[in-house]
Design an enzyme around this catalytic site. Structure first.
Site, PDB file in Angstrom:
ATOM      1  N   ASP A  78      -0.343  -3.797   6.269  1.00 30.54           N
ATOM      2  CA  ASP A  78      -0.990  -3.263   7.468  1.00 30.54           C
ATOM      3  C   ASP A  78      -2.458  -3.675   7.550  1.00 30.54           C
ATOM      4  OD1 ASP A  78       1.393  -2.102   8.075  1.00 30.54           O
ATOM      5  OD2 ASP A  78       0.746  -0.026   7.761  1.00 30.54           O
ATOM      6  N   ASP A  92       5.750   4.864   5.129  1.00 32.76           N
ATOM      7  CA  ASP A  92       6.599   3.933   5.888  1.00 32.76           C
ATOM      8  C   ASP A  92       6.647   2.537   5.239  1.00 32.76           C
ATOM      9  OD1 ASP A  92       3.914   3.546   6.683  1.00 32.76           O
ATOM     10  OD2 ASP A  92       4.546   2.632   8.576  1.00 32.76           O
ATOM     11  N   HIS A  93       6.033   2.409   4.082  1.00 37.12           N
ATOM     12  CA  HIS A  93       6.143   1.173   3.285  1.00 37.12           C
ATOM     13  C   HIS A  93       6.773   1.419   1.911  1.00 37.12           C
ATOM     14  CE1 HIS A  93       3.652  -1.446   5.965  1.00 37.12           C
ATOM     15  NE2 HIS A  93       3.378  -0.245   6.441  1.00 37.12           N
ATOM     16  N   HIS A 147      -7.565  -0.600   5.429  1.00 36.07           N
ATOM     17  CA  HIS A 147      -6.524   0.286   5.981  1.00 36.07           C
ATOM     18  C   HIS A 147      -6.281   1.419   4.986  1.00 36.07           C
ATOM     19  CE1 HIS A 147      -2.894   1.495   8.077  1.00 36.07           C
ATOM     20  NE2 HIS A 147      -2.181   1.326   6.971  1.00 36.07           N
ATOM     21  N   HIS A 154       0.844  -1.202   0.000  1.00 35.74           N
ATOM     22  CA  HIS A 154       0.000   0.000   0.000  1.00 35.74           C
ATOM     23  C   HIS A 154       0.872   1.243   0.000  1.00 35.74           C
ATOM     24  CE1 HIS A 154       0.790  -0.483   4.293  1.00 35.74           C
ATOM     25  NE2 HIS A 154       0.226   0.680   4.563  1.00 35.74           N
ATOM     26  N   HIS A 162       1.355   3.945   1.910  1.00 35.38           N
ATOM     27  CA  HIS A 162       1.881   4.723   3.037  1.00 35.38           C
ATOM     28  C   HIS A 162       3.404   4.834   2.981  1.00 35.38           C
ATOM     29  CE1 HIS A 162      -1.959   4.132   5.655  1.00 35.38           C
ATOM     30  NE2 HIS A 162      -2.065   5.148   4.809  1.00 35.38           N
ATOM     31  N   HIS A 179       4.158  -4.367  10.943  1.00 31.96           N
ATOM     32  CA  HIS A 179       4.588  -3.698  12.180  1.00 31.96           C
ATOM     33  C   HIS A 179       4.713  -4.671  13.350  1.00 31.96           C
ATOM     34  CE1 HIS A 179       4.261   0.524  10.847  1.00 31.96           C
ATOM     35  NE2 HIS A 179       3.283   0.078  10.075  1.00 31.96           N
TER      36      HIS A 179
HETATM   37 ZN   LIG Z   1      -0.100   1.739   6.490  1.00 31.47          ZN
END
Ligand SMILES: [Zn+2]
Length: 255
Positions: A133, A60-61, A114, A56, A58, A171
């Site tokens: 996530d 942090d990915h 998400h 996805h 985001h 995570h």
């Molecule tokens: Zn995420």
């Protein structure tokens, strides 16, 4: 030959993971939280990066994609619905598309909730699933862009995988998730056993994943929202499962 994986922690509490096909030498990073951590994992294994499979959009990915792409010229595979928000995408995929990493074959499972276009990658013959996530050990992702109904349906698709499928999530939230899960099902023995295991892993400074679909089905309250006794204990007897799921998610948000 069977797939190999290399798991590592990065950023604040992200998991990164490499998926390696020993037959061909191909190696995929599942998401790219940060380039340096992915490269450290590559150095530790001696593997060469050929693909990045994105779950996805985001940051942090995806934050490491540009740097890794520049260095390794690797292929970037991303969800069709989120390709605009992800850098350097070479190939977009949708529900049931096949994704090859050398000789390994994965299947795309759309798991929105998400984010609106979130996908997971299931490598069936290797009994591995990379869920980003959507699902965490003893928890699930926040429902940010989708609806609770959507997220519940996504979790059901993952729950349908074989019990011995190993789950790699985005995570390390397991300890906090267990604290919350005990407020929902305090007498769940599988949950109590999982807490003991996670405490032991913490002492040894080891990651708490991968867990398996079977373990999560037994102990993760978000996968158990269709149990009548759970609905009843939350004052929602007879309510549709997605509403029970939404109530558990709401309580977690406030926990
Ligand atoms: Zn995420």
């Amino acid at each position: 030959m069977a797939a190999q994986t290399q798991l590592f922690l990065c950023l604040k509490d992200n998991f990164g993971v490499l998926l390696h096909d020993p037959g061909s030498g191909a190696t995929a990073a599942i998401d790219a939280p940060e380039a340096a951590a992915v490269e450290a994992a590559l150095r530790a294994t001696g593997w060469r990066l050929t693909d990045i499979l994105v779950t996805h959009h985001h940051h942090d990915h995806t934050g490491g994609i540009e740097e890794l792409k520049q260095r390794y010229r690797c292929r970037v595979v991303a969800p069709d619905a989120e390709a605009d928000g992800i850098p350097e995408v070479d190939e977009t995929v949708r529900e049931d598309d096949r994704v090859r990493v050398g000789g390994l074959e994965g299947r795309v499972i759309e798991t929105p909730g998400h984010t609106a276009g979130h996908i997971s990658y299931a490598f069936g013959p290797d009994k591995l699933v990379f869920v980003g996530d959507t699902l965490f050990s003893i928890g699930c992702g926040r429902v940010i862009e989708g609806t609770p109904q959507m997220m519940w349906q996504s979790l059901l698709k993952l729950r349908d995988l074989p019990d011995d499928t190993r789950i790699y999530c985005g995570h390390e939230y397991t300890k906090a998730n267990i604290s919350f899960a005990k407020t929902i099902e305090p007498a769940n023995l599988a949950l109590i056993r999982r807490e003991q295991e996670v405490t032991r892993l913490g002492v040894e400074h080891k990651p708490t994943i991968p867990s398996t679909i079977g373990e999560e089905k037994a102990a993760n309250p978000f996968l158990r929202a269709d149990l009548p006794e759970l609905a009843q204990s939350l004052g929602l007897a007879g309510a549709p499962a997605w509403q029970v799921f939404a109530e558990i998610r709401e309580r977690k948000n406030k926990f």
